[in-house]
Design a protein around this motif. Structure first.
Motif: not given
Length: 106
Positions: A58-67
């Motif tokens: 689980d991530f707060p937003d897609p950018l966190a997953m991308a990072t």
């Protein structure tokens, strides 16, 4: 929070690291990487075959997953894919929305 299925396959160098650290060591490393971007590791499983590792995160937003994905892939230790997961309720909501679409030839 957005949820993702991460599938990964270790490179030969990455597999050497897994053999040295064991599964628990890799789980701790994954938890640390995910947490550093505000996420949580829901589950993690090793497998054998074409894919070596499955995680639900689980991530707060897609950018966190991308990072996290870019950082992990840049290491060269593994190849991975991240698939966004949708809850049943999300699909219910999507099914209610109208889409202006015309199939080819119509």
């Amino acid at each position: 929070m957005p949820k993702y299925l991460v599938q990964a396959s270790y490179t030969p160098e990455g597999m050497k690291g897994l053999l040295a650290e064991g599964g628990s060591g890799r789980r701790a490393a994954v938890q640390q990487a995910v947490a550093s971007c505000g996420g949580t590791l829901e589950s993690m499983y090793f497998a054998y075959g074409e894919t070596d590792l499955y995680c639900i995160v689980d991530f707060p937003d897609p950018l966190a997953m991308a990072t996290v994905a870019m950082t992990v892939r840049a290491s060269g230790a593994l190849q991975s894919t991240a698939t966004p997961l949708l809850a049943v309720e999300d699909i219910d909501e999507a099914a209610k929305k109208a889409v202006a679409f015309r199939p080819p030839g119509n």
